[in-house]
Design an enzyme around this catalytic site. Structure first.
Site, short mmCIF file in Angstrom:
data_model
loop_
_atom_site.label_atom_id
_atom_site.label_comp_id
_atom_site.label_asym_id
_atom_site.label_seq_id
_atom_site.Cartn_x
_atom_site.Cartn_y
_atom_site.Cartn_z
N HIS A 48 0.81 -1.14 0.04
CA HIS A 48 -0.08 0.01 -0.18
C HIS A 48 0.78 1.32 -0.08
O HIS A 48 0.24 2.53 -0.25
CB HIS A 48 -0.98 -0.03 1.33
N ASP A 62 -0.06 -7.72 1.52
CA ASP A 62 0.14 -6.42 1.48
C ASP A 62 1.86 -5.97 1.49
O ASP A 62 2.54 -5.32 2.65
CB ASP A 62 -0.26 -5.66 2.69
N SER A 116 4.56 2.73 7.86
CA SER A 116 4.17 1.69 7.06
C SER A 116 5.45 1.21 6.49
O SER A 116 6.29 1.98 5.66
CB SER A 116 3.12 1.93 6.11
#
Length: 522
Positions: A149, A179, A257
């Site tokens: 992402h 992911d 992230s």
């Protein structure tokens, strides 16, 4: 790529004392106690403590500093430029939830408001967005792991190293299911981080999280512990994605992230991927993809440019104390098959709804999430042996694993004239051709359709919603609303009821507790 590449966030309801208030109380108490102790020491003529008195704390500081110094040079900042899709742009313009399913590897639109100005900007006319994430170098020649992402839809990816050198990067490959992504820069002799074994983690172990929180504070490090392991997938509307997340209280914020989670030896044990919060910032619950999954994915992408996931074609529920009695199980471990996709590896091997999965290749299955991860990492075409209980009798089935090819495949794990509202709080109707077309219900799904659910009823507590189809009551199939009503009325008062429910393309078992119903007999 959607409006934010910073983190995947799940909103939770506030309850009890606010976290900030609790922290203030605890800190305040610590201050008072410490102040009192200091005053007492001063009054009694005590001297300031020397290094020998705090040797354990000093040793801890030295150890953490050593790990941080070792890992930080392998951490990178990932800056992304991407072009918004039409749907993403529309969601950004109106600031509303798009109401659709979660895009693959993307942030749910309803949570995008948490991230607006944090490390991300947008040109509304050109429909261009800019985002910041993190990554970790895994090879001296420039391969880097991050989240899918973070780079999803990127038109440009730039990587900043700890020594402030900046490189353009290319996306080598992505794994939307988990992911994860691998990107590459043209550089050599880079500092890397060693792989750790996430299967050897235990709650309470010290871990450090690295990254660029909020996009501005590059190469930050936070310390915490492993709070829990094997956490399930938080996306209730997409059960196909495996869970097995590491939960930690090491602070993780938007921008972290793709950054590494390392153990006390400085080994990579996870990739930070999302947080659960009520305000968009860290609230004590961060989650990382375990290195067991990350390493296999990264090596497959580097070798082949893609990841080939195994696929069985089943939906599952975890075995729980609530539902284990209905299947005559000795303990609350394993997974219950709630649906088998026609012409799938599972159906060809003879798996049936109601089978309880107990062993995989001779090893005990704890829950559905564990099985999902194991199947996902099994190369398509390989054979596996499943130990099952069918109607209380043990059997062993051999399955040839298929290949996951789309959003409608891979094993799912869902965790947990009409008949009027009864003791469950349901109103049901027969399945008509018009209803099937309207609700997109396949012809092979038989049962009674839920027309309405009474608020605060046992049915609502079990997660039933209008449009669901009830296929079984206590392991007995039902063909229409009248059969459902007859079977429910035959259950003794106060006894739990096991329902097999088809909902949004998959089936799952739900335990309903009629004893929770209102006193008026409904």
């Amino acid at each position: 790529m959607t409006a934010s590449t910073n983190s995947l966030v799940t909103k939770v309801k506030k309850f009890g004392m606010p976290i900030g208030a609790a922290a203030a109380v605890l800190l305040g108490g610590a201050f008072l106690v410490g102040h009192t102790a200091h005053a007492a020491a001063t009054l009694s003529g005590g001297l300031p403590m020397d290094d020998n008195s705090v040797s354990s704390l000093v040793a801890l500081d030295n150890a953490v500093e050593a790990v941080a110094a070792r890992v930080t040079p392998a951490v990178v900042n990932v800056a992304v430029t991407a072009k918004l899709t039409g749907q993403d742009a529309e969601s950004e313009d109106d600031g509303q939830d798009s109401g659709g399913q979660i895009p693959q590897g993307a942030i749910p639109p309803e949570f995008r408001r948490f991230f607006g100005p944090m490390g991300r900007g947008q040109n509304p006319q050109a429909q261009i967005e800019h985002g910041i994430g993190s990554g970790i170098i895994i090879s001296p020649d420039g391969y880097i792991v991050t989240n899918n992402h973070v780079v999803d839809g990127a038109t440009q990816v730039r990587v900043t190293l700890n020594d402030r050198r900046v490189f353009n990067a290319k996306v080598v490959g992505v794994d939307k299911l988990n992911d994860l992504a691998v990107i590459k820069i043209n550089a050599n002799n880079l500092t890397t981080v060693a792989w750790g074994d996430s299967t050897k983690l235990h709650p309470g172990q010290t871990v450090l999280a690295f990254g660029s929180p909020f996009g501005y504070f590059q190469f930050s490090v936070t310390r915490g512990i492993v709070s829990a392991l094997d956490r399930p997938n938080p996306y209730s509307d997409d059960a196909r994605k495996p869970g097995d997340f590491i939960q930690t209280d090491a602070a993780i914020n938007p921008g972290n992230s793709g950054g590494p989670l390392v153990n006390a030896r400085g080994e990579l044990v996870g990739i930070n991927t999302f947080i659960i919060t009520n305000n968009g910032a860290f609230a004590g619950a961060g989650f990382a993809i375990p290195s067991q999954i990350v390493r296999a994915t990264a090596e497959a992408i580097i070798k082949d440019g893609a990841v080939h996931h195994g696929y069985l074609g089943i939906s599952m529920n975890d075995v729980t104390p609530d539902n284990s009695n209905f299947f005559n199980l000795p303990d609350a471990t394993g997974a219950i098959v709630s649906n088998v996709t026609p012409d799938s590896p599972a159906s060809r091997a003879g798996l049936k709804s109601g089978d309880v999965l107990r062993e995989l290749n001779g090893s005990k299955i704890r829950n559905g999430s564990q099985l999902q991860v194991a199947v996902s990492q099994t190369a398509p075409g390989n054979e596996i042996k499943l130990g099952i209980l069918r109607d209380g009798k043990p059997e062993t089935l051999t399955l040839k694993v298929g290949e996951y090819k789309g959003e409608k495949q891979v094993a799912e794990n869902d965790g947990e004239g009409s008949q009027q509202h009864g003791k469950l709080g349901l109103s049901l109707g027969d399945l008509t051709p018009d209803m099937r077309q309207q609700l997109n219900i396949p012809s092979n799904v038989q049962g009674a359709a839920v027309a309405s659910v009474r608020p605060a009823s046992p049915a609502e507590d079990a997660g039933l919603t209008p449009g669901d189809v009830i296929q079984e009551v206590n392991r007995k199939s039902v063909k229409n609303a009248q059969e459902f009503a007859n079977d429910v009325h035959a259950v003794p008062a106060g006894k739990d009821i096991l329902l097999l429910v088809w909902s949004h393309g998959g089936a799952s078992y739900r335990v309903v507790h009629p004893a929770q119903s209102n006193q008026n007999g409904e």
